[in-house]
Design a protein around this motif. Structure first.
Motif: not given
Length: 194
Positions: A120-132
């Motif tokens: 339902y979104c026009d575009e997607m932003i993904l925020v990442t960081a290392p698991k620890e």
């Protein structure tokens, strides 16, 4: 334009959402809105009690700790809770969108990919960081036990699965680099939305 903003627990979605908000963009924090609805909607209240029992609410409202212990270790229970809450949050979001004046809106939610909300979104932003890094942030922020954090991570897709579905990926490790990425993405979206 509706821009989805997502990332696993502890990735820094809220930090990134605040940066967009500081740029004058309307931001809908799905988790916060869901919590409000779970305390204010009689319909949700009744459905949750029917599904999970009287203990889910106290005289102070939703018993979040109890509900978390029920759903985060049982996938089918979590799916049941989501099936009660998500449709109401979606409707609430659509109503909210109609009153916004910013050039685009951000919908921040932890499981936009997992529940098909990204469609339902026009575009997607993904925020990442290392698991620890993510685990350390949540330990510091919420005082949760490591096992509880890992249980929540188990209910979310890995970044490797989310990256191909994302239009933008922000690795949120250095705050200044993150802010520079947000500015860059903001300007790209402004060009597309005008």
């Amino acid at each position: 334009m509706i821009i989805g903003l997502t990332g696993g627990i502890g990735s820094g979605k809220s930090t990134v959402a605040k940066m967009f908000s500081d740029l004058g963009i309307a931001v809908f924090i799905a988790d916060d809105e869901a919590k409000k609805l779970m305390n204010s909607s009689q319909e949700i209240h009744d459905e949750i009690i029917t599904a999970f029992g009287e203990e889910t609410y106290t005289n102070k409202g939703l018993n979040r700790k109890f509900l978390a212990t029920v759903v985060f270790n049982h996938k089918e229970q979590l799916e049941l809770l989501n099936s009660i809450v998500h449709p109401k949050v979606k409707k609430h979001f659509n109503d909210w969108c109609e009153h916004q004046k910013s050039p685009y809106v951000i919908k921040e939610a932890a499981i936009l990919f997992e529940n098909d909300g990204y469609t339902y979104c026009d575009e997607m932003i993904l925020v990442t960081a290392p698991k620890e890094t993510r685990i350390e942030r949540v330990l510091e922020r919420d005082g949760m036990k490591r096992e509880e954090i890992l249980a929540r991570m188990e209910n979310q897709w890995d970044d490797e699965k989310k990256i191909p579905l994302s239009d933008y990926v922000i690795e949120n490790v250095d705050i200044e680099k993150t802010r520079a990425e947000v500015d860059k993405i903001h300007n790209l979206i402004l060009k597309k939305s005008s």
